[in-house]
Motif scaffolding. Structure first.
Motif, PDB file in Angstrom:
ATOM      1  N   ARG A  25      25.810  32.758  -0.551  1.00 56.65           N
ATOM      2  CA  ARG A  25      27.173  32.650  -1.065  1.00 56.65           C
ATOM      3  C   ARG A  25      28.131  32.738   0.124  1.00 56.65           C
ATOM      4  O   ARG A  25      28.107  33.717   0.873  1.00 56.65           O
ATOM      5  CB  ARG A  25      27.427  33.770  -2.063  1.00 56.65           C
ATOM      6  CG  ARG A  25      28.763  33.697  -2.803  1.00 56.65           C
ATOM      7  CD  ARG A  25      28.671  34.619  -4.016  1.00 56.65           C
ATOM      8  NE  ARG A  25      29.938  34.905  -4.639  1.00 56.65           N
ATOM      9  CZ  ARG A  25      30.516  34.144  -5.579  1.00 56.65           C
ATOM     10  NH1 ARG A  25      29.923  33.016  -5.946  1.00 56.65           N
ATOM     11  NH2 ARG A  25      31.657  34.490  -6.128  1.00 56.65           N
ATOM     12  N   ILE A  26      28.967  31.694   0.299  1.00 56.75           N
ATOM     13  CA  ILE A  26      29.824  31.598   1.467  1.00 56.75           C
ATOM     14  C   ILE A  26      31.120  30.878   1.100  1.00 56.75           C
ATOM     15  O   ILE A  26      31.101  29.918   0.331  1.00 56.75           O
ATOM     16  CB  ILE A  26      29.084  30.844   2.611  1.00 56.75           C
ATOM     17  CG1 ILE A  26      29.925  30.812   3.882  1.00 56.75           C
ATOM     18  CG2 ILE A  26      28.673  29.439   2.175  1.00 56.75           C
ATOM     19  CD1 ILE A  26      29.157  30.264   5.090  1.00 56.75           C
ATOM     20  N   PRO A  27      32.263  31.310   1.621  1.00 57.69           N
ATOM     21  CA  PRO A  27      33.505  30.578   1.378  1.00 57.69           C
ATOM     22  C   PRO A  27      33.481  29.230   2.095  1.00 57.69           C
ATOM     23  O   PRO A  27      32.895  29.113   3.172  1.00 57.69           O
ATOM     24  CB  PRO A  27      34.591  31.488   1.975  1.00 57.69           C
ATOM     25  CG  PRO A  27      33.941  32.827   2.141  1.00 57.69           C
ATOM     26  CD  PRO A  27      32.493  32.539   2.396  1.00 57.69           C
ATOM     27  N   PRO A  28      34.117  28.216   1.551  1.00 58.13           N
ATOM     28  CA  PRO A  28      34.224  26.942   2.258  1.00 58.13           C
ATOM     29  C   PRO A  28      35.181  27.082   3.433  1.00 58.13           C
ATOM     30  O   PRO A  28      35.975  28.034   3.478  1.00 58.13           O
ATOM     31  CB  PRO A  28      34.786  25.989   1.196  1.00 58.13           C
ATOM     32  CG  PRO A  28      35.554  26.880   0.275  1.00 58.13           C
ATOM     33  CD  PRO A  28      34.789  28.165   0.230  1.00 58.13           C
ATOM     34  N   PRO A  29      35.139  26.171   4.384  1.00 57.89           N
ATOM     35  CA  PRO A  29      36.029  26.273   5.542  1.00 57.89           C
ATOM     36  C   PRO A  29      37.503  26.349   5.168  1.00 57.89           C
ATOM     37  O   PRO A  29      38.300  26.968   5.889  1.00 57.89           O
ATOM     38  CB  PRO A  29      35.717  24.984   6.319  1.00 57.89           C
ATOM     39  CG  PRO A  29      34.318  24.638   5.926  1.00 57.89           C
ATOM     40  CD  PRO A  29      34.204  25.033   4.492  1.00 57.89           C
ATOM     41  N   SER A  30      37.871  25.728   4.054  1.00 54.61           N
ATOM     42  CA  SER A  30      39.275  25.672   3.652  1.00 54.61           C
ATOM     43  C   SER A  30      39.761  26.917   2.919  1.00 54.61           C
ATOM     44  O   SER A  30      40.960  27.067   2.669  1.00 54.61           O
ATOM     45  CB  SER A  30      39.506  24.460   2.744  1.00 54.61           C
ATOM     46  OG  SER A  30      38.690  24.546   1.582  1.00 54.61           O
ATOM     47  N   ALA A  31      38.854  27.812   2.555  1.00 56.41           N
ATOM     48  CA  ALA A  31      39.246  29.002   1.804  1.00 56.41           C
ATOM     49  C   ALA A  31      40.110  29.919   2.665  1.00 56.41           C
ATOM     50  O   ALA A  31      39.914  30.011   3.882  1.00 56.41           O
ATOM     51  CB  ALA A  31      38.012  29.761   1.330  1.00 56.41           C
ATOM     52  N   PRO A  32      41.071  30.611   2.059  1.00 57.65           N
ATOM     53  CA  PRO A  32      41.916  31.523   2.842  1.00 57.65           C
ATOM     54  C   PRO A  32      41.095  32.648   3.454  1.00 57.65           C
ATOM     55  O   PRO A  32      40.032  33.020   2.951  1.00 57.65           O
ATOM     56  CB  PRO A  32      42.913  32.052   1.808  1.00 57.65           C
ATOM     57  CG  PRO A  32      42.252  31.832   0.481  1.00 57.65           C
ATOM     58  CD  PRO A  32      41.428  30.600   0.628  1.00 57.65           C
ATOM     59  N   ASP A  58      36.782  36.054   3.012  1.00 58.20           N
ATOM     60  CA  ASP A  58      35.689  36.690   3.749  1.00 58.20           C
ATOM     61  C   ASP A  58      35.596  38.169   3.382  1.00 58.20           C
ATOM     62  O   ASP A  58      34.498  38.712   3.237  1.00 58.20           O
ATOM     63  CB  ASP A  58      35.905  36.534   5.255  1.00 58.20           C
ATOM     64  CG  ASP A  58      35.725  35.094   5.716  1.00 58.20           C
ATOM     65  OD1 ASP A  58      34.579  34.705   5.978  1.00 58.20           O
ATOM     66  OD2 ASP A  58      36.731  34.370   5.793  1.00 58.20           O
ATOM     67  N   GLU A  59      36.747  38.805   3.224  1.00 60.11           N
ATOM     68  CA  GLU A  59      36.753  40.201   2.785  1.00 60.11           C
ATOM     69  C   GLU A  59      36.196  40.306   1.368  1.00 60.11           C
ATOM     70  O   GLU A  59      35.505  41.270   1.030  1.00 60.11           O
ATOM     71  CB  GLU A  59      38.169  40.756   2.846  1.00 60.11           C
ATOM     72  CG  GLU A  59      38.772  40.780   4.237  1.00 60.11           C
ATOM     73  CD  GLU A  59      40.226  41.206   4.233  1.00 60.11           C
ATOM     74  OE1 GLU A  59      40.719  41.614   3.149  1.00 60.11           O
ATOM     75  OE2 GLU A  59      40.872  41.132   5.289  1.00 60.11           O
TER      76      GLU A  59
END
Length: 357
Positions: free
Chosen positions: A66-73, A77-78
């Motif tokens: 599970r990982i945020p996409p590059p465009s996510a604020p 990550d927190e």
């Protein structure tokens, strides 16, 4: 995380692999002792503006990333670390959950924080839509067990010793209810594009009616059939609670309110099969699932109307954000009338309840 994302049955290998740097991921896996030396297979499963989910296979490792996409604020990550802390803390408890395998906060690996969680051998109600799989499609007694298992999951969650599990700083339990109205009213003001009849009436009622008692605990925040998985076959057995984006330390009874705020008045009526996103025909009554929660959790439920009003009102605000940014998105456009129903429903419950009077 969608429930589908934790099921090996739902994740074909090789669909549009888009991991940023496979070599760096392999090196990190080696450092963690995960499938050392074996080739890595991976497949993109699902994703959106908040998170992407991949399947990984390497030697004896079979997990979900599970990982945020590059465009996510950046705050996402927190949020990933927050989710990780919850599933890691659930280890050793009787709460059904995905296994916490490893977390990476070093952004030089894939550019974002990510974590790995174990697969669940089970099925998601969202993958079946309103068609329950056998035997729950025809065996109504077995189907009743799905509802009881659903509320049992949050009842068990409410009993977790969150302080002993190192989650004392996960949320701000003090003043939890005092903050709700101000926080979500301010949120609505930032996105407001129309009037929502019932909003002010429900908000005023919530301000003047506090729970009979408030015992802080670990809560999911978006608890429903969409965010759980069940084991295969009867009797119904909860396999895992998933999607912890809104998890916090607060009032666990709000999870119960979230579940039952839309529970059909008559689960034996024909429209119970089609009124919501899940086929509720033949399910236990709301009173029965509430009592089951009380029996397992040990919490009193005499003030449930407060939590139902708060759940309807808060969910209405959350969905209004999606509606306001809908544009040509037909799925988000559908939130429009749902929000109006939720706000009217919150105001109606507030007007008719005797709680706190």
């Amino acid at each position: 995380m969608s429930a589908d994302a934790a099921s090996g049955d739902e994740w074909p290998i090789g669909d549009t692999p888009t991991i940023a740097d496979e070599d760096r991921l392999v090196a990190w896996l080696d450092a963690q002792g995960l499938g050392v030396g074996a080739p890595l297979e991976h497949g993109y499963i699902s994703g959106g503006s908040q998170n992407e989910i991949y399947e990984l296979r390497r030697g004896d490792l079979h997990c979900a990333m599970r990982i945020p996409p590059p465009s996510a604020p950046a705050p996402r990550d927190e949020g990933i670390v927050r989710e990780w802390r919850i599933i890691e803390a659930l280890g050793g408890t009787d709460v059904p959950h995905t296994e916490a395998i490893a977390v990476c906060t070093d952004k030089s690996v894939l550019g974002r924080t990510f974590y790995l969680m174990g697969f669940v051998d089970g099925w998601s109600p969202m993958s079946t839509r309103r068609l329950w799989p056998p035997p729950f499609d025809t065996d109504l007694e077995a189907r009743r067990g799905l509802a009881l298992q659903l509320v049992e999951g949050i009842a068990l969650l409410s009993r977790v010793d969150w302080q002993a599990k190192g989650l004392a700083d996960l949320g701000r339990p003090d003043g939890f209810h005092e903050r709700q109205v101000d926080r979500w009213t301010a949120f609505l003001e930032r996105i407001k594009g129309r009037e929502l009849p019932g909003f002010e009436e429900a908000a005023a009622w919530l301000r003047s009616h506090r729970p009979i008692d408030y015992v802080p605990g670990l809560m999911h925040g978006d608890y429903q059939f969409a965010n759980v998985m069940f084991k295969h076959g009867a009797p119904a057995r909860l396999a895992a609670i998933v999607d912890w984006e809104m998890g916090t330390v607060g009032d666990p009874k709000l999870d119960l309110g979230w579940v039952v705020q839309s529970w059909p008045a008559d689960t034996n009526a024909e429209d119970a099969a089609t009124a919501g996103y899940a086929n509720m025909y033949g399910m236990p009554s709301r009173d029965q699932v509430v009592q089951h929660y009380a029996d397992i959790s040990g919490r009193q439920v005499d003030d449930l109307d407060y939590y139902i009003v708060l759940a309807k009102w808060k969910l209405g605000v959350v969905l209004e954000q999606g509606f306001q940014r809908a544009g040509d998105d037909e799925k988000l456009q559908m939130f429009g009338p749902i929000v109006l129903d939720l706000m009217r429903g919150a105001a109606d419950v507030a007007e008719t309840t005797d709680y706190g009077r």
